[in-house]
Each structure stands twice: as structure tokens, then as C-alpha cells.
Design a protein around this motif. Structure first.
Motif, PDB file in Angstrom:
ATOM      1  N   ALA A  71       0.729  -1.241  -0.020  1.00  0.00           N
ATOM      2  CA  ALA A  71       0.079  -0.109   0.076  1.00  0.00           C
ATOM      3  C   ALA A  71       1.000   1.149  -0.105  1.00  0.00           C
ATOM      4  N   LEU A  72       1.918   1.210   0.780  1.00  0.00           N
ATOM      5  CA  LEU A  72       2.861   2.431   0.596  1.00  0.00           C
ATOM      6  C   LEU A  72       3.627   2.408  -0.598  1.00  0.00           C
ATOM      7  N   LEU A  73       4.240   1.438  -1.058  1.00  0.00           N
ATOM      8  CA  LEU A  73       4.972   1.648  -2.544  1.00  0.00           C
ATOM      9  C   LEU A  73       3.977   1.947  -3.504  1.00  0.00           C
ATOM     10  N   THR A  74       2.633   2.031  -3.414  1.00  0.00           N
ATOM     11  CA  THR A  74       1.817   2.245  -4.547  1.00  0.00           C
ATOM     12  C   THR A  74       1.012   3.608  -4.024  1.00  0.00           C
ATOM     13  N   THR A  75       1.658   4.098  -2.969  1.00  0.00           N
ATOM     14  CA  THR A  75       1.297   5.524  -2.807  1.00  0.00           C
ATOM     15  C   THR A  75      -0.271   5.428  -2.267  1.00  0.00           C
ATOM     16  N   ARG A  76      -0.784   4.431  -1.665  1.00  0.00           N
ATOM     17  CA  ARG A  76      -2.355   4.512  -1.472  1.00  0.00           C
ATOM     18  C   ARG A  76      -2.797   5.183  -0.056  1.00  0.00           C
ATOM     19  N   THR A 150       3.736  15.971  -6.312  1.00  0.00           N
ATOM     20  CA  THR A 150       3.220  14.733  -5.737  1.00  0.00           C
ATOM     21  C   THR A 150       3.626  14.456  -4.334  1.00  0.00           C
ATOM     22  N   LEU A 151       2.698  14.164  -3.326  1.00  0.00           N
ATOM     23  CA  LEU A 151       3.094  13.656  -2.013  1.00  0.00           C
ATOM     24  C   LEU A 151       3.720  12.390  -1.670  1.00  0.00           C
ATOM     25  N   ALA A 152       4.142  11.473  -2.965  1.00  0.00           N
ATOM     26  CA  ALA A 152       4.343  10.134  -2.946  1.00  0.00           C
ATOM     27  C   ALA A 152       5.548   9.922  -1.880  1.00  0.00           C
ATOM     28  N   ALA A 153       6.255  11.111  -1.753  1.00  0.00           N
ATOM     29  CA  ALA A 153       7.551  10.997  -0.715  1.00  0.00           C
ATOM     30  C   ALA A 153       7.079  10.488   0.721  1.00  0.00           C
ATOM     31  N   PHE A 154       5.917  10.988   1.219  1.00  0.00           N
ATOM     32  CA  PHE A 154       5.532  10.727   2.519  1.00  0.00           C
ATOM     33  C   PHE A 154       5.288   9.121   2.655  1.00  0.00           C
ATOM     34  N   ASP A 155       4.749   8.330   1.666  1.00  0.00           N
ATOM     35  CA  ASP A 155       4.719   7.063   1.519  1.00  0.00           C
ATOM     36  C   ASP A 155       6.101   6.219   1.570  1.00  0.00           C
ATOM     37  N   PHE A 198      12.098  15.806  -3.180  1.00  0.00           N
ATOM     38  CA  PHE A 198      11.867  14.588  -2.446  1.00  0.00           C
ATOM     39  C   PHE A 198      11.421  15.063  -0.930  1.00  0.00           C
ATOM     40  N   SER A 199      12.130  16.017  -0.426  1.00  0.00           N
ATOM     41  CA  SER A 199      12.198  16.386   0.869  1.00  0.00           C
ATOM     42  C   SER A 199      10.990  17.297   1.040  1.00  0.00           C
TER      43      SER A 199
END
Length: 244
Positions: A71-76, A150-155, A198-199
Motif C-alpha cells: 500500500a505504501l509502495l503504491t502510494t495508497r 506529488t506527495l508520494a515521498a510521504f509513503d 523529495f524532501s
């Protein structure tokens, strides 16, 4: 929050793809005062690692760990509405050849004709993004013409932490952990162009995510401090590991 929990040479990888992947979790390492690059038998100790997987992740066994990691790797988990709202702005920016104004962005969201509840959620996500991007600009972390797409960095950053906890909790073996960290690094490399980008994605996501629970502004200030440590401290992995 400890400043600069940088390891001594030999504590773990300092360069290369594995170090790059582990460094994606450095925000949490700084926050918790832990070394960022260790991938060993324990993270904070077997009992603590299991407890931290149980709460807040609800992970009690290998199957639950793998489900959470995927779930984290797919930014869900970062928030579907947050990501879709930023994607609308990014798409509009490509069409316009510039970053859209807030009214243009809001109008683009309205044109999608969402249900009333979804429309309200989208406008709230827009408000949060505008608010915290504005604060990041005022504090000199985000350039006047820059935006976070994108907020993908958080996941991705949290995924590294979950892998380290799972290894310490004996829910995966060292090879599985390394492969997961390498996969996270590859995905982050596709989503962002630099450590700074990213940060900023991580910092904005964290501020937006905890906004309702943080009327004092502490979460934002912590996130900004972590961003500055990681992007400015000469001993930070973000200053010593090539992004790509």
C-alpha cells in the motif's frame, strides 16, 4: 527531535543504491533521533519494533506487513484526494505552460463535476496545499516559482521505516528487506528529480496530513526543521549521496 543523527563510517552503507533507499527514511530517523542507514537485526529493539508495527500500522504478521508495504509502495496511504488535486494542477500547468493561479486551479477541480462531498474534500485539499506551500515559500524552503506535484515521498519515506521495523520484528529476512529498500529507491527516483524535491514532497504531505490535529503548528515547524537539516547539514546523506 535530534539534529544530525549521522552514522560513523562502518555503521551501514553510505553510498550506492541501498544507502540511497535508506536515506529516503531519514526524515523519520531525524525525528526519532535514530541512525538513518542501519538495516540490521533490530531498529529500536525487538519488542519496540513489534509494538510500533502494531500501532499505528496494525501489522501483526508477515501477511499484514506485506500488505502494508505494498500500500505504501503504491502510494495508497498518502491520501487519494490530496494526490488527485495536485495532479489536476500539474496537468493544467502543462497545458498552460505555467503554474495555474489558485482560481484557475479551483475552477479545474470544479469542471470535473464531482459529488458534493468529493468537491468539498478537493477544495479543502487545495486550501491545505496553498496554505503550506505558502508557508514553505515564506520560510525560503520552496522557490517562488516552484510547486510540489506529488506527495508520494510521504509513503516512500514511511515505507523505509516499516521495512526496518519489520526486519527488527522478524517479519522479513535481511535479503527481503534490502530488496524492498531498493525498490522504494527506484520508485522515488521516478517520482522526484532531487533530494530537495523529495524532501519538500515529504514535508508538505506531513503538514497537510496532520493539519487537523496540529492547531499549534508544531508539525509544520518540525517538518521544516527536518527539511533544513537534511538539505543543509554538510554531513547529511542528502548532501553526500547522488540522487541518481
Amino acid at each position: 527531535m535530534a539534529e544530525g543523527p549521522w552514522p560513523v563510517p562502518g555503521a551501514g552503507p553510505l553510498h550506492g543504491p541501498l544507502a540511497h533507499g535508506l536515506a529516503l527514511g531519514a526524515h523519520l530517523a531525524v525525528h526519532n533521533g535514530l541512525v538513518w542507514n542501519e538495516l540490521g537485526a533490530t531498529y529500536q529493539g525487538y519488542s519496540t519494533d513489534r509494538a510500533r508495527l502494531r500501532n499505528p500500522w496494525g501489522v501483526l504478521d508477515r501477511a499484514a506487513y506485506r500488505k502494508t508495504l505494498e500500500a505504501l509502495l503504491t502510494t495508497r496511504l498518502v491520501g487519494r484526494t490530496y494526490e488527485s488535486v495536485l495532479q489536476v494542477r500539474s496537468t493544467l500547468a502543462v497545458r498552460l505552460g505555467r503554474t495555474p493561479t489558485v482560481p484557475e486551479w479551483s475552477a479545474a477541480l470544479t469542471r470535473r463535476r464531482p459529488a458534493p462531498a468529493e468537491a468539498a474534500e478537493a477544495q479543502e485539499a487545495l486550501r491545505l496545499a496553498v496554505t503550506y506551500e505558502g508557508r514553505l515559500r515564506a520560510d525560503g524552503a520552496l522557490g517562488a516559482d516552484e510547486r510540489v506535484d506529488t506527495l508520494a515521498a510521504f509513503d516512500y519515506g514511511r515505507a523505509v521505516n516499516v521495512v526496518r521495523l519489520a526486519l527488527g520484528a522478524r517479519l522479513c529476512d535481511p535479503y527481503e528487506a534490502e530488496q524492498a529498500v531498493l525498490r522504494i529507491g527506484a520508485l522515488a527516483g521516478q517520482a522526484y528529480s532531487s533530494w530537495s524535491r523529495f524532501s519538500l514532497g515529504y514535508s508538505l504531505a506531513r503538514a497537510m496530513h496532520f493539519d487537523e490535529d496540529d492547531q499549534s503548528g508544531v508539525t509544520y515547524e518540525q517538518s521544516l526543521a527536518q527539511h533544513r537539516i537534511l538539505t543543509q547539514d554538510p554531513d547529511s546523506p542528502y548532501r553526500n549521496i547522488a540522487w541518481s
